[in-house]
Scaffold this active site. Structure first.
Site, PDB file in Angstrom:
ATOM      1  N   SER A 197       1.154  -1.205   0.265  1.00  0.00           N
ATOM      2  CA  SER A 197      -0.173   0.390  -0.084  1.00  0.00           C
ATOM      3  C   SER A 197       0.381   1.443   0.103  1.00  0.00           C
ATOM      4  CB  SER A 197      -0.797   0.273   0.864  1.00  0.00           C
ATOM      5  OG  SER A 197      -1.862   1.149   1.482  1.00  0.00           O
ATOM      6  N   TYR A 209      -2.817  -0.328  10.551  1.00  0.00           N
ATOM      7  CA  TYR A 209      -2.221  -0.150   8.717  1.00  0.00           C
ATOM      8  C   TYR A 209      -1.254  -0.116   8.755  1.00  0.00           C
ATOM      9  CZ  TYR A 209      -4.319  -0.565   4.268  1.00  0.00           C
ATOM     10  OH  TYR A 209      -3.155  -1.332   2.852  1.00  0.00           O
TER      11      TYR A 209
END
Length: 177
Positions: A136, A149
């Site tokens: 990501s 995250y």
């Protein structure tokens, strides 16, 4: 890369990015296995795509071992591992629970390590393989509410770089997408 007759295992393959990856691999001629924790959605996705469903939680060591073994046994080998399984909890540091933090790290990082380790054992023995970790842009910067995250994706990026150097001698390619 010619994917015809290659064997791929995609974690988190029942929905979203994982499902799209599995479909693309299948369309390119690969034999594909997908894993997911949700059995009903997993079986529906596998049936619709014509791929092997393996009900597994990649963050559990026994499930990771079984998923790789079952893929090899049922599809005749393994050439590609796509570590896609992931989840996100986005809360301020003051509000995130230890359980939420640990669950995110367990799925996004520990699960990738367990699956990568099991696949790498097979790849080293056959002297080739590909591990693709789905990352990501969160691995490049911090952001408010991103404690769990973003930390997991930063760590996944670092782990991928370690594997790239470590596994190169076995002709195993390691990538982060």
């Amino acid at each position: 890369m010619d994917l015809k007759n290659s064997v791929a295992l995609v974690t988190g393959g029942s929905a979203g990015i994982g499902r799209a990856i599995a479909r693309s691999l299948k369309d390119a001629g690969a034999k594909v296995a997908i894993t997911a924790r949700g059995k009903e959605r997993l079986e529906a996705a596998a049936k619709e795509m014509g791929v092997l469903a393996i009900h597994a939680d990649s963050s559990k060591e026994a499930d990771a071992q079984r998923a790789v073994k079952e893929t090899i046994q049922k599809l005749g080998g393994l050439d590609i591992l796509i570590n896609n399984a992931g989840l996100g909890v986005f809360k301020p540091l003051l509000d995130i629970s230890l359980e939420e933090f640990e669950r995110t790290i367990s799925t996004n990082l520990t699960g990738a390590m367990l699956m990568g380790r099991e696949a790498a054992k097979h790849f080293a023995a056959q002297k080739h393989g590909n591990i693709i970790n789905i990352g990501s842009t969160a691995s490049h910067r911090g952001a408010p509410n991103g404690t769990a995250y973003y930390a997991s994706k930063f760590a996944l990026r670092g782990m991928t770089e370690c594997w790239r150097y470590e596994l190169r001698k076995h002709n195993i390619r390691v990538m982060l997408v």
